[in-house]
Design a protein around this motif. Structure first.
Motif, PDB file in Angstrom:
ATOM      1  N   ALA A   1       0.788  -1.140   0.137  1.00 27.05           N
ATOM      2  CA  ALA A   1      -0.007  -0.139   0.199  1.00 27.05           C
ATOM      3  C   ALA A   1       0.832   1.070  -0.379  1.00 27.05           C
ATOM      4  O   ALA A   1       0.391   2.328  -0.869  1.00 27.05           O
ATOM      5  N   ASN A   2       1.903   0.853   0.780  1.00 27.97           N
ATOM      6  CA  ASN A   2       2.434   2.053   0.981  1.00 27.97           C
ATOM      7  C   ASN A   2       3.273   2.390  -0.596  1.00 27.97           C
ATOM      8  O   ASN A   2       3.205   3.478  -1.049  1.00 27.97           O
ATOM      9  N   ASP A   3       3.522   1.630  -1.007  1.00 28.82           N
ATOM     10  CA  ASP A   3       4.603   1.556  -2.344  1.00 28.82           C
ATOM     11  C   ASP A   3       3.811   2.322  -3.452  1.00 28.82           C
ATOM     12  O   ASP A   3       4.145   3.164  -4.845  1.00 28.82           O
ATOM     13  N   ARG A   4       2.352   2.162  -3.371  1.00 29.60           N
ATOM     14  CA  ARG A   4       1.380   2.395  -4.122  1.00 29.60           C
ATOM     15  C   ARG A   4       0.898   4.003  -4.012  1.00 29.60           C
ATOM     16  O   ARG A   4      -0.701   3.682  -4.570  1.00 29.60           O
ATOM     17  N   THR A   5       1.031   4.388  -3.030  1.00 27.97           N
ATOM     18  CA  THR A   5       0.513   5.914  -2.806  1.00 27.97           C
ATOM     19  C   THR A   5       1.038   7.175  -2.513  1.00 27.97           C
ATOM     20  O   THR A   5       2.263   7.017  -2.173  1.00 27.97           O
ATOM     21  N   ARG A   6       0.369   8.059  -3.444  1.00 29.53           N
ATOM     22  CA  ARG A   6       1.111   8.927  -3.308  1.00 29.53           C
ATOM     23  C   ARG A   6       0.512  10.056  -3.122  1.00 29.53           C
ATOM     24  O   ARG A   6      -0.781  10.137  -3.329  1.00 29.53           O
ATOM     25  N   SER A   7       1.053  11.585  -2.579  1.00 22.89           N
ATOM     26  CA  SER A   7       0.310  12.603  -2.026  1.00 22.89           C
ATOM     27  C   SER A   7       0.961  13.468  -2.033  1.00 22.89           C
ATOM     28  O   SER A   7       1.984  13.669  -2.616  1.00 22.89           O
ATOM     29  N   PHE A   8       0.408  14.762  -2.372  1.00 20.15           N
ATOM     30  CA  PHE A   8       0.929  16.384  -2.655  1.00 20.15           C
ATOM     31  C   PHE A   8      -0.002  17.178  -2.103  1.00 20.15           C
ATOM     32  O   PHE A   8      -1.818  17.018  -2.678  1.00 20.15           O
ATOM     33  N   GLY A   9       0.454  18.125  -2.272  1.00 20.17           N
ATOM     34  CA  GLY A   9      -0.084  19.150  -1.273  1.00 20.17           C
ATOM     35  C   GLY A   9       0.006  20.521  -0.917  1.00 20.17           C
ATOM     36  O   GLY A   9       1.002  20.997  -1.159  1.00 20.17           O
TER      37      GLY A   9
ATOM     38  N   VAL B   1      -8.686   7.651  -2.554  1.00 22.70           N
ATOM     39  CA  VAL B   1      -8.603   8.943  -2.454  1.00 22.70           C
ATOM     40  C   VAL B   1      -8.841   9.055  -1.241  1.00 22.70           C
ATOM     41  O   VAL B   1      -9.932  10.002  -0.885  1.00 22.70           O
ATOM     42  N   ILE B   2      -8.004   9.840  -1.103  1.00 22.49           N
ATOM     43  CA  ILE B   2      -8.621  10.581  -0.104  1.00 22.49           C
ATOM     44  C   ILE B   2      -8.216  12.405  -0.649  1.00 22.49           C
ATOM     45  O   ILE B   2      -6.775  12.879  -1.182  1.00 22.49           O
ATOM     46  N   LEU B   3      -9.208  13.627  -0.166  1.00 23.69           N
ATOM     47  CA  LEU B   3      -9.194  14.646  -0.538  1.00 23.69           C
ATOM     48  C   LEU B   3      -9.043  15.235   1.099  1.00 23.69           C
ATOM     49  O   LEU B   3      -9.861  15.481   1.625  1.00 23.69           O
TER      50      LEU B   3
ATOM     51  N   THR C   1      -4.079  12.325  -2.180  1.00 20.14           N
ATOM     52  CA  THR C   1      -3.696  10.727  -1.679  1.00 20.14           C
ATOM     53  C   THR C   1      -4.027  10.283  -2.882  1.00 20.14           C
ATOM     54  O   THR C   1      -5.410  10.649  -3.357  1.00 20.14           O
ATOM     55  N   LEU C   2      -3.615   9.184  -3.238  1.00 20.69           N
ATOM     56  CA  LEU C   2      -4.011   8.702  -4.446  1.00 20.69           C
ATOM     57  C   LEU C   2      -3.612   6.538  -4.006  1.00 20.69           C
ATOM     58  O   LEU C   2      -2.547   7.511  -3.485  1.00 20.69           O
ATOM     59  N   CYS C   3      -3.792   6.084  -3.737  1.00 26.95           N
ATOM     60  CA  CYS C   3      -3.541   4.812  -3.722  1.00 26.95           C
ATOM     61  C   CYS C   3      -3.628   4.126  -4.756  1.00 26.95           C
ATOM     62  O   CYS C   3      -4.844   3.643  -5.526  1.00 26.95           O
ATOM     63  N   TRP C   4      -3.119   3.839  -5.370  1.00 32.35           N
ATOM     64  CA  TRP C   4      -3.200   2.954  -6.615  1.00 32.35           C
ATOM     65  C   TRP C   4      -3.822   1.197  -6.320  1.00 32.35           C
ATOM     66  O   TRP C   4      -2.267   0.763  -6.075  1.00 32.35           O
TER      67      TRP C   4
END
Lengths: 580, 580
Positions: free
Chosen positions: A179-187, A259-261, A310-313
């Protein structure tokens, strides 16, 4: 700004107490944090999370069925201590081992890492997983150096759901790491935050400006621009994340994503919905199927104005773990079945971590302990005198808590050392106890590092016999090595190491040349001061550089600066007549 | 402040769209708001709530199993229109009747009340329950005049749980009313809020000061003091609520209470927990047993800094309804069972509210309609010219949306009238359509009242025959009576009525004395202007006075002022050569 508090120093403890009072259905207090109120399920992996206070619902709000089993709760913006993590983990673990997972910040890495060592010594099976989702905090090829932000929730959720299924520790860890490898966030941020009782904001963003990638403690980001419209903000967030797909995802089209906003605090729900409206459209246009989106406040920073995406593919393995039921104070999803009560209620008694080894000091060792105590009194006094300055310096590049942490640590260390000296302890025992007190009370990175320094020097001095200048120098060298190893920093990274290494080298060389300790220490302190000043020289390298190298913005590194102040204060105790 | 938006005028609509996109599991859009995504349960009472936007999770976030069946969603800080409420209720109702429940604000009372009439005409069984929990908005003996704040949640929750049990409409209404009678809230504010796109805050609180009882739209409260500590804040909240127990509760000791500590927006979770810690201690010391407390953001006001405490003194009937499971976007509790799908999906098609009665106008009626259209053009122009001023005046005592609402309403009315005139409608039909458009698009109190005014005048004019000055005067008198009835206000309450009544009286007298319409109208407009100016004269009576009388703070009432502006603008169309 933060407005409602009593004694600011008690803020985190009082918030935790009120949080527990409001959520007895889900959590109960454990020394160092909280654990689930529900009975432990024998053999289940315990997912233990944690971090500093000020980020609610991270971390205590995420403890409950289907999510975490326990959370270690640090002071405001400061990591919990290793002792806290160990205590919470011991209260949460049920025979299946423990996964320690947390945002990838230096202080958390240090303390969770030390706790893992201690838990292994306790006979507990442990895995450690720092979350690294913030794309703006390091380049893709150094993804392991990235900070953890709202992606924490995805990793915790997957780990908690995997544990709830009864999977073994290695499998829970593998899935959480996937999950960590496939999760990206930008703020992005539109305004900073003010800590309880602080006279001014910890950090700010100029009105009308948008800071790209600014960290949740004000860590430098990737630049600034004028505040865009909500739709343009959505595009900025989506475009940045679609530009860096994880390995194995060749194109967004046809992918499924959690998806997390996330709102950072002062951006309110309706604004988040306006932004999400466009996020949802852009993801649909890119062919991404959104699964169980979350729009709200998941990782906050007091009244910081900002928003992160945040997106987790997802994979076939991850999706059912993301959508599984959960029931925590701040995260509830689907229907959870009440766990089978086992009568095995988590203990709320602290794990006994006191050392009752009999004292073995001789008179020389006790005299050395008294000198160490005098040095710690000087350390405490100089930290008190410079606490505000240290906080201001730290706020430039870090989270501004350095002054607070150093005060808590140096006071606790002096108190523990005074107790030890009163009981007739030698230098090693006195400094060991002082080291543990510093690390536990201060939390944060500096707490862990000063614990290592005091402990290393103490070990070299021993409890018996008269320490020589060479003994002291070897202790300082051991401290320097230990700090580099634990802090994963080298000279040139603009950290405390930049000052500590020349300090240790100069001391060792001067002592080897036959100088008296006070003279050698004087020369070493001068070297540390020069080196600390040098940490201010490098120009900032925003965003894509090594995190350590980003820190310097014309002010010295706070850790290096405080080391220089402290070595100078100690030198003055050495120069005076010997304490006895 | 509110920072992320596109076109501020589209903010509420876009937020609703994003909200729905993020919560498809729970809700689906209905014309005018949202309804549950789950299939309707035949025969179940539908609990329909609603209010202005800007208060999330009120109101859309509270739609879901165990809570509301639908929410009518107004513009920012403006009530939804009667048409919206009717449409949402029609989409939610399942044969068991409808309970309309909402915070007791003038605009909401008007529109929900009108919707109730329309729904009854549609053959739907309806009950209406305004929530009145805010103790600072009227004295105990006038509790029915109090505003609704976070106590909304208690009433909605009890109603929703009662409906979920399958109880009949009268029983659901009785239990919800019982919850309202036993619920009290008190709030304090440390800072105001800024609406999307506004250049300055809608209202403010001086830094370092605490406003007692300030309303969630900035309505005046009971006074100010310096900001206290968190513990003192807790004591203020608890003491105020323990000082006014509902009938039947003789002492706090031994009582059981639902407790909500609500953050208004900028007071963050950790601060709420610090306050709750002391609230919990004080209630325990008073012998009150707290049941399922909620500490978080339940009714917000954008970035308003403030906190409110709500207590509902539970009975054996109310407690299981408060603790029953619920599953809404922003309120989830316990395990809900998925409802049985009936295939009876709520319609998302608007209920047809167009009137297809054939037009019966004659040439006189069409000429009168053209004059009405010219008058509406003048109204629109004067409202546009004064919109900012009206907003500023309204912000002194109200929620500052008067200018926005008047613009939306007057533009919509002119557009509808132009369409009607183009289709050859007479004055009555033209003004009826204009009235409906004004009320629907403007929402809020003024929208409802201007709907009444236009409709009343239109009815008097008729679609055929040439209107006489006496016909016009009788229409204006009917409008004046209708506004008093609907607005529940009298002359002297410092509302639009203060200007409308002398306008109607002067017009009637002058017409009876044989004056031409233009002259009579001129005299009447002058009377309205004088009366509107007079609404500024009364000194404010903070807190315990009649809500209407509290409004005046040296500025005229916004509604009275806009009436004076509009009557003057119309007078100028009468004074010019007849439109043809």
């Amino acid at each position: 700004m933060t407005r409602l508090f009593n004694d600011p120093a008690a803020f985190a403890d009082e918030a935790l107490e009120g949080f527990v009072a409001a959520h007895r259905r889900w959590v109960r207090p454990a020394p160092g944090g909280v654990v689930r109120a529900a009975a432990r399920v024998p053999g289940q992996v315990a997912v233990v999370i944690g971090g500093g206070s000020g980020h609610y619902p991270a971390f205590s709000g995420l403890v409950g069925q289907g999510l975490a089993h326990g959370a270690a709760v640090g002071n405001v913006f400061a990591s919990p201590s290793a002792r806290q993590v160990r205590q919470v983990a011991r209260a949460a673990e049920a025979g299946g081992g423990v996964l320690l997972t947390f945002g990838n910040y230096a202080g958390d890495v240090l303390h969770f890492g030390q706790a893992a060592e201690q838990l292994r010594a306790d006979g507990v099976n442990v895995r450690v997983l720092p979350v690294t989702d913030d794309v703006s905090s390091a380049a893709p090829e150094e993804a392991h150096k990235r900070r953890g932000v709202a992606g924490d929730l995805v990793v915790f959720k997957v780990a908690g759901a995997a544990a709830e299924r009864g999977l073994p520790l290695d499998e829970v860890t593998r899935l959480a790491a996937l999950a960590n490898d496939r999760t990206r966030s930008f703020g992005v941020a539109l305004g900073g935050c003010t800590l309880p009782g602080a006279g001014e904001p910890l950090f700010t963003v100029e009105p009308g400006r948008l800071a790209l990638g600014l960290g949740i403690h004000g860590e430098p980001g990737m630049g600034e621009r004028d505040v865009p419209s909500a739709d343009e903000t959505a595009r900025l967030l989506v475009d940045t994340l679609l530009a860096e797909l994880p390995a194995g995802v060749e194109a967004p089209a046809g992918q499924r994503a959690a998806v997390i906003l996330n709102g950072l605090g002062a951006v309110k729900y309706e604004e988040l919905f306006v932004v999400y409206r466009q996020v949802s459209r852009l993801l649909a246009a890119a062919g991404v199927e959104v699964v169980d989106p979350e729009v709200g406040e998941l990782v906050t920073s007091f009244d910081m104005a900002g928003v992160s995406l945040t997106l987790c593919w997802l994979t076939d393995e991850l999706e059912p773990l993301w959508t599984a039921p959960a029931d925590a104070p701040a995260y509830r999803k689907g229907a959870v079945t009440a766990p089978v009560a086992t009568g095995d209620e988590p203990s709320t008694a602290p794990v006994d971590t006191t050392d009752d080894t009999p004292l073995v000091a001789d008179e020389d060792g006790r005299r050395a302990a008294r000198r160490a105590l005098a040095a710690l009194a000087a350390v405490r006094a100089t930290v008190d005198a410079h606490a505000d300055e240290l906080g201001r310096i730290d706020a430039v590049a870090g989270d501004g808590d350095h002054g607070i942490g150093m005060r808590r640590g140096s006071h606790a260390a002096h108190e523990a050392a005074a107790d030890a000296v009163a009981r007739g302890a030698g230098a090693a025992t006195t400094l060991d106890l002082a080291a543990a007190a510093w690390a536990d009370r201060a939390g944060g990175t500096s707490g862990a590092l000063w614990g290592v320094i005091l402990g290393s020097v103490g070990s070299a001095l021993g409890d018996t016999g008269r320490p020589t200048p060479a003994t002291v120098a070897s202790g300082v060298t051991a401290a320097s090595t230990g700090v580099m190893r634990l802090g994963k920093a080298e000279v040139g990274d603009k950290t405390m190491v930049d000052a500590l290494v020349p300090f240790a080298d100069t001391l060792t060389r001067a002592v080897a040349a036959g100088a008296p300790l006070a003279d050698a220490w004087d020369a070493a302190a001068t070297a540390a001061e020069a080196a600390a000043a040098g940490t201010a020289e490098l120009l900032p390298r925003m965003g894509r550089a090594r995190p350590h190298a980003e820190k310097s913005l014309g002010t010295p590194d706070a850790g290096a600066h405080s080391l220089a102040l402290i070595t100078r204060a100690i030198q003055q105790t050495l120069a005076t007549k010997e304490v006895d």
